[in-house]
Every structure is written in C-alpha cells, then in structure tokens.
Design an enzyme around this catalytic site. Structure first.
Site, PDB file in Angstrom:
ATOM      1  N   HIS A 222       0.802  -1.232   0.000  1.00  0.00           N
ATOM      2  CA  HIS A 222       0.000   0.000   0.000  1.00  0.00           C
ATOM      3  C   HIS A 222       0.834   1.282   0.000  1.00  0.00           C
ATOM      4  O   HIS A 222       0.293   2.373  -0.077  1.00  0.00           O
ATOM      5  CB  HIS A 222      -0.960   0.026   1.203  1.00  0.00           C
ATOM      6  CG  HIS A 222      -0.253   0.286   2.497  1.00  0.00           C
ATOM      7  ND1 HIS A 222       0.460  -0.689   3.153  1.00  0.00           N
ATOM      8  CD2 HIS A 222      -0.123   1.407   3.250  1.00  0.00           C
ATOM      9  CE1 HIS A 222       0.982  -0.195   4.247  1.00  0.00           C
ATOM     10  NE2 HIS A 222       0.651   1.085   4.343  1.00  0.00           N
TER      11      HIS A 222
HETATM   12  C1  UD1 Z   1      -2.437   5.505   5.699  1.00  0.00           C
HETATM   13  C2  UD1 Z   1      -1.158   5.998   6.363  1.00  0.00           C
HETATM   14  C3  UD1 Z   1      -0.081   4.929   6.266  1.00  0.00           C
HETATM   15  C4  UD1 Z   1      -0.581   3.618   6.828  1.00  0.00           C
HETATM   16  C5  UD1 Z   1      -1.844   3.232   6.078  1.00  0.00           C
HETATM   17  C6  UD1 Z   1      -2.430   1.934   6.551  1.00  0.00           C
HETATM   18  C7  UD1 Z   1      -0.696   8.416   6.242  1.00  0.00           C
HETATM   19  C8  UD1 Z   1       0.140   9.440   5.585  1.00  0.00           C
HETATM   20  N1  UD1 Z   1      -0.639   7.196   5.698  1.00  0.00           N
HETATM   21  O1  UD1 Z   1      -2.171   5.346   4.297  1.00  0.00           O
HETATM   22  O2  UD1 Z   1       1.036   5.334   7.021  1.00  0.00           O
HETATM   23  O3  UD1 Z   1       0.412   2.632   6.651  1.00  0.00           O
HETATM   24  O4  UD1 Z   1      -2.807   4.279   6.284  1.00  0.00           O
HETATM   25  O5  UD1 Z   1      -3.545   1.600   5.805  1.00  0.00           O
HETATM   26  O6  UD1 Z   1      -1.365   8.711   7.204  1.00  0.00           O
HETATM   27  N2  UD1 Z   1      -9.602   4.674   1.562  1.00  0.00           N
HETATM   28  C9  UD1 Z   1     -10.773   3.976   1.546  1.00  0.00           C
HETATM   29  N3  UD1 Z   1     -11.327   3.634   2.733  1.00  0.00           N
HETATM   30  C10 UD1 Z   1     -10.774   3.938   3.928  1.00  0.00           C
HETATM   31  C11 UD1 Z   1      -9.580   4.668   3.943  1.00  0.00           C
HETATM   32  C12 UD1 Z   1      -8.992   5.025   2.758  1.00  0.00           C
HETATM   33  O7  UD1 Z   1     -11.308   3.657   0.506  1.00  0.00           O
HETATM   34  O8  UD1 Z   1     -11.342   3.564   4.985  1.00  0.00           O
HETATM   35  C13 UD1 Z   1      -8.952   5.032   0.301  1.00  0.00           C
HETATM   36  C14 UD1 Z   1      -9.254   6.437  -0.132  1.00  0.00           C
HETATM   37  O9  UD1 Z   1      -9.440   6.433  -1.513  1.00  0.00           O
HETATM   38  C15 UD1 Z   1      -7.957   7.188   0.185  1.00  0.00           C
HETATM   39  C16 UD1 Z   1      -6.916   6.097   0.032  1.00  0.00           C
HETATM   40  O10 UD1 Z   1      -7.555   4.899   0.429  1.00  0.00           O
HETATM   41  O11 UD1 Z   1      -7.752   8.257  -0.643  1.00  0.00           O
HETATM   42  C17 UD1 Z   1      -5.708   6.340   0.901  1.00  0.00           C
HETATM   43  O12 UD1 Z   1      -6.100   6.561   2.260  1.00  0.00           O
HETATM   44  P1  UD1 Z   1      -5.196   7.501   3.211  1.00  0.00           P
HETATM   45  O13 UD1 Z   1      -5.734   7.513   4.592  1.00  0.00           O
HETATM   46  O14 UD1 Z   1      -4.954   8.805   2.557  1.00  0.00           O
HETATM   47  O15 UD1 Z   1      -3.788   6.798   3.213  1.00  0.00           O
HETATM   48  P2  UD1 Z   1      -3.341   5.270   3.229  1.00  0.00           P
HETATM   49  O16 UD1 Z   1      -2.741   4.961   1.936  1.00  0.00           O
HETATM   50  O17 UD1 Z   1      -4.420   4.361   3.742  1.00  0.00           O
END
Ligand code: UD1
Length: 365
Positions: free
Chosen positions: A207
C-alpha cells in the site's frame, strides 16, 4: 482524576491503542481514558471490524474527516480535534504510529500546552519522501513522552537532541495485541475458507504510495506475483489505495489462477494468515514486526526500513525495489534458504502496562 485522550485514525493505529485502553482500566480511581477516532480510515473493513475484534468501546469522539490530500486531511483533523480539546481539557493526549492523524493531533495539543505522549517514537527510515517519516520527525520533536519499541529509536532520538528524561524504552504495543489475540487467531478458519494449507501459500500486502502510486512499478510488481504464483498460491488482501490504482490501470479481476485477491481482512484472520504463511511479501511497517515476532519469512519491498531490528535480528529481509531481486529471493526462500530470527527485547506483551504505569506516575507527580 486525570483525563487522557488517545487518538486513532488509520488501520495500523487500532491495535496499538487497544492494549493502552486495557492497561488504563487498571487505574479506575486515577485515570479516565477516552478514545478519539479521527475518521482517516472509515470503511467497515478498514476501521469498524477492529473495534469489535479488539473489544474497544465505541470511540468517545468521532471526527469524520475521511480521505483527502495530505494538507486537507491533516488540516481537517486539526480543526476538529481542537474543538474536542477545548471542550474536554484533557491532562494528556496519546498518539501512536506515524499517520497523518498522529502529527495533526500532536500539533494541536502541543499548541494548547496539553502534554503529548507518542507511542512508537524514534523510528526513522531516513527517507523524507515518505509522508510517514515527516510525521514521525515532527511528532517526536513536539512530544513530551516518547515511548520507544526498539533500541534504534533510542539512538535516533538522542541524535536529534531530545532530552533523555522524556524517552522510555518500553517494547511494542502492537506485539501486545498480537500475543493477546493469538489464541483467537489460532481458532480462525480462514485457511479453509481460502482453500489453502498451512505453510503452503505466500501472503502479499502492498500500500506504500512509492510502490502502488507508480503505474509502471505496480504493473511490474503484479508480474512478479504472477511468476512466483507458479510455485505457490498467493493470498493478496488489497488495500483501498492499491485497489483503486489497480483498477485505474486495468488490473481488475483476476491476476492469475493462483492469486487470490480479497478485500482487506480483519485482524484475527490476518494474524492466522501471517502465522502460517510460507513467505510474506510486503511494504507494511507493522507486518515486518509481526512476522519477526512469529518467525515467519518476510521480504520487504522497500529501499529502507524504520524498523531495523526486524532485519538485524528478525526474519525480515529488506530487498528493495529491484524486482529481479525480489523474485530471486522469494524463490530461494520457497526452496528452503530461510533466514533465522529472534524476538526483539521487550516484545513480550507488556508494553501497554509499562506505558500506563509510567504515565500514571508522571501525571501524579
Ligand atoms: C495511511 C497511512 C499509512 C498507513 C496506512 C495503513 C498516512 C500518511 N498514511 O495510508 O502510514 O500505513 O494508512 O492503511 O497517514 N480509503 C478507503 N477507505 C478507507 C480509507 C482510505 O477507501 O477507509 C482510500 C481512499 O481512496 C484514500 C486512500 O484509500 O484516498 C488512501 O487513504 P489515506 O488515509 O490517505 O492513506 P493510506 O494509503 O491508507
């Protein structure tokens, strides 16, 4: 009575706060412990399932910030968390790990002169292109209590000039949760659901933006998995970020007959999958530690790790992003060239209790 608010935001935070919450229940007369969920992760399978599995109470505060660019997400957490602090006036806040919610909440609290405790302090990848590295550096710089999981963290904080009196080597709260839930994980029937046998599959998770936001690299990585899956079945629970990128570049549906793609999996089933994997290929931080504790072979597809103990004494191998090397190492491990490992110091299931005892003492000074 002292009031403490612990912050959770994203999936890797929930298993770190659960042992703290449990430990604070031992101090009913002196500590009131509340949980604030920023809503950085919000899907049922990225959030709710963990509250149930860890027997955490419903969060006392839910900020509902959701997804967004770094600035939008961080700023929204700050705006909403400040309202909670104004209303609640806690004596301390606890932040864990290195996600955007971690830095956002510590910044708000420190400006209001509310002490901040950072659990999992001191880890450094020395790679400032990682958003998590920025979050770690900033959070540690403004924290009042820094709880460290491995010796490298002590050295890093000392080099950054952080006063020794603030730093505590306590072990790893994530391993507390692993130890606590291992009996339940042992009873999981995820292997029969997925129709794989113990030791006879590879577990993959990916991820990191540096791996999955780069279309060309993501495509090549999936080609590596197709090759390796000729040897053994692959189980690949797909993170929403990765899923979105795979769909965007047309990698939806099946990659190969031997690769099982699934939605994100709950903690207990995932722990069972980790324990019995013949090999793990990951770019996660937490899984490097969990595989080390369980003595499972792990290939980390990154050029650096903020958790060097997993490589120095554990079963983790930092292979980097040269994909030929990833394939070669995976095939070697599958053919018996395994790395032996040990469990790092103080990863014994008691980190949460140590942290609670220290904070109770400090707050009542
Ligand atoms: C975040 C953390 C990362 C951690 C990871 C675990 C930061 C900078 N990054 O990254 O350190 O290892 O979480 O998962 O804080 N999304 C969904 N559903 C959700 C959450 C996210 O669909 O419940 C999708 C959204 O499209 C979003 C993308 O995932 O834009 C990324 O989510 P985001 O919280 O920005 O960062 P992660 O890549 O999950």
């Amino acid at each position: 009575m002292k009031k403490i608010i612990s912050v959770v935001g994203a999936r890797p935070n929930f298993m770190k706060v659960a042992p703290l919450h449990r430990a604070f229940q031992q101090y009913p007369d002196s500590i009131e412990h509340k949980i604030c969920h920023t809503g950085q992760h919000y899907d049922e399978k990225m959030s709710k399932i963990f509250f149930d599995e860890f027997e955490l109470p419903e969060p006392h505060f839910y900020l509902g910030v959701g997804s967004g660019s770094h600035a939008v997400q961080t700023a929204n957490v700050m705006i909403e968390f400040e309202k909670v602090l104004f209303a609640e006036k806690p004596d301390l806040i606890i932040v864990v790990g290195d996600v955007n919610s971690t830095v956002a909440c510590s910044l708000v609290a420190s400006k209001l002169h509310i002490p901040v405790a950072h659990v999992e302090a001191g880890l450094r990848s020395f790679d400032r292109t990682m958003p998590e590295e920025i979050n770690r550096l900033l959070t540690d710089a403004i924290s009042d209590y820094l709880f460290v999981t491995e010796k490298s963290g002590m050295e890093n904080l000392a080099k950054e000039g952080i006063d020794k009196s603030k730093i505590f080597f306590v072990g790893n709260v994530m391993i507390d949760t692993l130890i606590q839930l291992l009996p339940k994980a042992d009873a999981s029937n995820i292997l029969s659901t997925l129709q794989v046998d113990k030791g006879d599959y590879i577990l993959v998770t990916l991820h990191r933006p540096s791996n999955v936001d780069n279309d060309d690299f993501l495509r090549k990585l999936t080609d590596v998995f197709k090759t390796i899956s000729g040897e053994k079945k692959i189980i690949f629970p797909v993170h929403p970020r990765t899923r979105g990128n795979m769909e965007r570049i047309g990698l939806n549906g099946q990659l190969s007959e031997n690769i099982i793609l699934s939605d994100p999996i709950g903690y207990i089933d995932f722990l069972h999958l980790t324990k019995h994997a013949g090999l793990i290929i990951t770019d996660s931080g937490g899984i490097q530690e969990e595989s080390t504790y369980l003595g499972v072979q792990c290939i980390t597809v990154r050029d650096n790790t903020e958790r060097p103990v997993t490589v120095d004494i554990g079963t983790n191998q930092l292979i980097g992003t040269d994909l030929d090397k990833v394939t070669k190492t995976a095939l070697e491990i599958l053919n018996g060239k395994t790395k032996s490992g040990r469990i790092p110091e103080l990863w014994d299931g008691k980190a949460g209790e140590r942290i609670a005892a220290i904070l109770v003492e400090q707050l009542n000074k």
